[in-house]
Write a protein that holds these residues in place. Structure first.
Motif, PDB file in Angstrom:
ATOM      1  N   THR A 166     -10.545  25.068 -57.933  1.00 54.29           N
ATOM      2  CA  THR A 166     -11.311  23.948 -58.105  1.00 54.29           C
ATOM      3  C   THR A 166     -12.737  24.012 -58.572  1.00 54.29           C
ATOM      4  O   THR A 166     -13.472  24.599 -59.464  1.00 54.29           O
ATOM      5  CB  THR A 166     -12.206  23.922 -56.283  1.00 54.29           C
TER       6      THR A 166
ATOM      7  N   LEU B  81     -14.045  23.232 -51.936  1.00 57.31           N
ATOM      8  CA  LEU B  81     -13.768  21.661 -52.761  1.00 57.31           C
ATOM      9  C   LEU B  81     -15.191  22.343 -53.948  1.00 57.31           C
ATOM     10  O   LEU B  81     -16.264  22.264 -53.680  1.00 57.31           O
ATOM     11  CB  LEU B  81     -13.424  20.372 -52.105  1.00 57.31           C
TER      12      LEU B  81
ATOM     13  N   CYS C  24     -16.903  19.576 -56.850  1.00 56.42           N
ATOM     14  CA  CYS C  24     -17.193  18.240 -57.370  1.00 56.42           C
ATOM     15  C   CYS C  24     -18.166  18.033 -58.500  1.00 56.42           C
ATOM     16  O   CYS C  24     -19.586  19.204 -58.546  1.00 56.42           O
ATOM     17  CB  CYS C  24     -18.706  17.636 -56.568  1.00 56.42           C
TER      18      CYS C  24
ATOM     19  N   ASP D  63     -16.543  10.393 -56.202  1.00 54.74           N
ATOM     20  CA  ASP D  63     -15.501   9.754 -56.305  1.00 54.74           C
ATOM     21  C   ASP D  63     -14.188  10.748 -56.254  1.00 54.74           C
ATOM     22  O   ASP D  63     -14.166  12.064 -57.263  1.00 54.74           O
ATOM     23  CB  ASP D  63     -14.361   8.924 -57.546  1.00 54.74           C
ATOM     24  N   GLU D  64     -13.071  11.007 -55.836  1.00 55.61           N
ATOM     25  CA  GLU D  64     -11.769  12.040 -56.244  1.00 55.61           C
ATOM     26  C   GLU D  64     -11.160  12.145 -57.118  1.00 55.61           C
ATOM     27  O   GLU D  64     -10.735  11.120 -58.074  1.00 55.61           O
ATOM     28  CB  GLU D  64     -10.838  12.174 -54.986  1.00 55.61           C
TER      29      GLU D  64
ATOM     30  N   TRP E 189     -14.791  14.718 -56.972  1.00 53.51           N
ATOM     31  CA  TRP E 189     -14.290  15.482 -56.170  1.00 53.51           C
ATOM     32  C   TRP E 189     -12.988  15.873 -56.836  1.00 53.51           C
ATOM     33  O   TRP E 189     -12.137  15.424 -56.412  1.00 53.51           O
ATOM     34  CB  TRP E 189     -14.014  15.580 -54.725  1.00 53.51           C
ATOM     35  N   THR E 190     -13.057  17.126 -57.005  1.00 56.90           N
ATOM     36  CA  THR E 190     -11.741  17.897 -57.914  1.00 56.90           C
ATOM     37  C   THR E 190     -10.572  18.128 -56.343  1.00 56.90           C
ATOM     38  O   THR E 190     -10.003  17.368 -55.817  1.00 56.90           O
ATOM     39  CB  THR E 190     -11.569  18.999 -58.429  1.00 56.90           C
ATOM     40  N   VAL E 191     -10.214  19.546 -56.081  1.00 57.88           N
ATOM     41  CA  VAL E 191      -9.146  19.433 -55.302  1.00 57.88           C
ATOM     42  C   VAL E 191      -9.592  21.183 -54.854  1.00 57.88           C
ATOM     43  O   VAL E 191     -10.118  21.571 -55.144  1.00 57.88           O
ATOM     44  CB  VAL E 191      -7.419  20.054 -56.145  1.00 57.88           C
ATOM     45  N   TRP E 192      -9.412  21.102 -53.381  1.00 60.01           N
ATOM     46  CA  TRP E 192      -9.145  21.963 -52.314  1.00 60.01           C
ATOM     47  C   TRP E 192      -8.854  23.230 -52.839  1.00 60.01           C
ATOM     48  O   TRP E 192      -7.708  23.323 -53.418  1.00 60.01           O
ATOM     49  CB  TRP E 192      -8.698  22.337 -51.351  1.00 60.01           C
TER      50      TRP E 192
END
Length: 311
Positions: free
Chosen positions: A100, A196, A198, A251-252, A260-263
């Protein structure tokens, strides 16, 4: 719960008191000091040990049963997963992601026991929170916090690992210091099992001007798993704890950021015991991946001990 039974039937007027009490005062014990009258059946049980002290008499004709929990000499410890046979698919984290945040230019494994002194073996602990300190607006000091994974030895969270980049060491007297922590709610049985990150950047240029390798960790979320006391298995939990800094793009973003990237999560049934920490040169942290182990009950190398911080 299964137990080991020891039955003592008094055939004489009394049973002499044990002389082992003073040598075992530090152990969790159930001291027996009652008088059991003839014709009376009496049962005593305890998780750790039972000792007969002065004042205990089982009179002739009485029936005394002492039960000791067979789990008394075991401890929930973190163990590496059983190796997976090569003829089946390799197990990957639940998300399928390899990390992440963003990959930076290198990485460092930080596990329980690194950079700190613990009173007990590293396998006795699991992670409950992740803290990142910034100096000069760059994240450069990581701290893992946690506690004993066996709830029978509940104590306050303590520092389990720490790693510092040269960026932090280069400015020992900097006044631009900021520490934030993604921390699960206080509980004796809940630990981190997913993280997660960011991505963002501190600077005068627009965010889009920076390479995907060099995003800084500007926010972090964690979620946990509960160790079920009856089975020692891990029950996933939805509660999320987080921290953010001003340059976290809300933002994702998908893989690598910014935003925010990925878990990155532990496989089912496992808890976090460390991280692989990604960095840009030796300046700031860019991402991480969870290092995980399985909680299981086994005979410990030694009983837990305390230091000035606790267990």
């Amino acid at each position: 719960m299964k137990g080991m039974l020891m039955v003592i039937t008094a055939l004489v007027f009394g049973i002499a008191a044990s002389t082992e009490t003073s040598a075992k005062k530090s152990e969790p014990q159930l001291p027996l000091n009652q008088v059991v009258e003839p014709g009376v059946a009496k049962t005593f049980g305890h998780q750790r040990s039972v000792v007969m002290v002065e004042g205990f008499w089982a009179k002739a004709g009485s029936d005394v049963t002492v039960s000791i929990d067979e789990l008394a000499n075991t401890l929930i410890q973190m163990a590496a997963p059983v190796p997976i046979p090569t003829d089946i698919s390799i197990r990957v984290p639940a998300t399928g992601a390899d990390m992440t945040g963003s990959p930076g230019t290198g990485s460092k494994v930080v596990e329980i026991g690194d950079g700190v002194s613990l009173p007990n073996p590293a396998g006795y602990y699991a992670v409950t929170s992740i803290g990142i300190q910034e100096k000069g607006n760059n994240p450069c000091l990581l701290t893992l916090w946690g506690r004993m994974v066996d709830p029978a030895f509940e104590s306050a969270d303590r520092k389990l690992a720490q790693f510092e980049l040269e960026k932090c060491r280069s400015f020992p007297f900097s006044t631009m210091v900021d520490f934030k922590q993604a921390q699960l709610p206080k509980s004796s049985d809940t630990f981190v099992r997913g993280v997660l990150a960011c991505g963002g950047h501190t600077g005068i240029l627009p965010q889009g001007a920076y390479s995907s390798l060099s995003w800084e960790i500007k926010g972090l979320k964690v979620h946990g798993g509960r160790v079920v006391p009856e089975t020692d298995e891990v029950e996933p939990m939805d509660k999320v704890s987080e921290f953010t800094r001003a340059n976290c793009i809300k933002d994702e973003a998908g893989a690598y950021g910014p935003g925010w990237t990925v878990w990155h999560e532990c496989p089912i049934g496992e808890l976090m015991t460390g991280v692989r920490l990604y960095r840009y040169e030796d300046k700031w942290f860019t991402g991480m991946s969870a290092i995980c182990k399985i909680p299981q009950r086994s005979v410990p190398p030694r009983k837990p001990v305390k230091d000035p911080v606790g267990i």
